[in-house]
Design an enzyme around this catalytic site. Structure first.
Site, mmCIF file in Angstrom:
data_model
loop_
_atom_site.group_PDB
_atom_site.id
_atom_site.type_symbol
_atom_site.label_atom_id
_atom_site.label_comp_id
_atom_site.label_asym_id
_atom_site.label_seq_id
_atom_site.Cartn_x
_atom_site.Cartn_y
_atom_site.Cartn_z
ATOM 1 N N LYS A 120 -4.754 -21.708 18.563
ATOM 2 C CA LYS A 120 -5.414 -22.138 19.796
ATOM 3 C C LYS A 120 -6.895 -21.758 19.787
ATOM 4 O O LYS A 120 -7.760 -22.578 20.109
ATOM 5 C CB LYS A 120 -4.726 -21.533 21.021
ATOM 6 N N ASP A 138 -3.187 -24.529 25.896
ATOM 7 C CA ASP A 138 -2.919 -23.280 26.597
ATOM 8 C C ASP A 138 -1.790 -23.525 27.600
ATOM 9 O O ASP A 138 -1.157 -24.578 27.590
ATOM 10 C CB ASP A 138 -4.187 -22.765 27.289
#
Length: 213
Positions: A120, A138
């Site tokens: 991420k 997220d």
């Protein structure tokens, strides 16, 4: 949500906010990387408050190493998991100096080899710093993607891959930020503001609710 609806979904978000940006404050590629590492399980607002003074004098890996672990902890102790994050930032800074001439690398493989950098974080840096069409998923984006029908998946990687496949190419550059901002301020987890949402008529979740009333 079908392909036509997905295109319209992003057309409206683009019309509302043509140039979305991260809410993390940073000065350069290095401070962006640090801020993103610190933002894990923390709010952007909290990270910005902690890094405001830090980034005034520490904006490169040499300065971070010179600052030292204890002093870094003093700056960021208001952020969750600050001790582990401080250790990662220090180790990452040392890696940049040893392996990348102090510069933030532009490839996923090199980024993910750095301490504290997962998929991420790498996606955020690749998108924001280097303009690559990545999708950092997220909790907001994971939830929103499944609710709206933009991309369904049981885990973060599945949703990321589905979004990359489903989002029209022309919207990919800014799609990550549109979705984060929409999930953060409109499609909220506890109380989504469906009445204020400009894409509610395209949302599978909203359409499902409407059909029951």
């Amino acid at each position: 949500m079908n392909a036509t609806e997905r295109d319209e979904f992003f057309r409206r978000l683009h019309q509302q906010n043509p140039h979305p940006e991260t809410e993390l404050r940073y000065h350069n590629h290095y401070t962006l990387l640090v801020a993103v590492i610190l933002s894990a399980q923390a709010t952007d607002k909290g990270v910005n408050k902690a890094t405001e003074k830090l980034f005034e004098t520490v904006d490169n890996p040499q300065a971070m190493v010179a600052l030292g672990l204890d002093n870094l902890i003093t700056h960021i102790k208001t952020i969750g998991l600050y001790q582990n994050k401080a250790k990662n930032v220090m180790a990452m800074s040392q890696q940049l100096l040893a392996d990348h001439q102090g510069k933030v690398p532009e490839t996923r493989e090199a980024l993910e080899a750095l301490a504290g950098v997962g998929r991420k974080t790498a996606n955020v840096v690749l998108n924001v710093a280097f303009g690559q069409k990545t999708m950092a998923v997220d909790t907001h984006i994971f939830r929103l993607s499944n609710i709206t029908g933009l991309a369904e998946g049981k885990n973060v990687l599945a949703v990321e891959q589905a979004l990359l496949k489903n989002i029209p190419e022309k919207w990919m550059q800014h799609a990550h930020h549109w979705l984060i901002l929409h999930g953060r301020y409109v499609c909220k987890a506890r109380k989504p503001l469906c009445e204020q949402c400009i894409v509610s008529d395209l949302c599978d979740g909203f359409k499902g609710q409407s059909s029951k009333t």
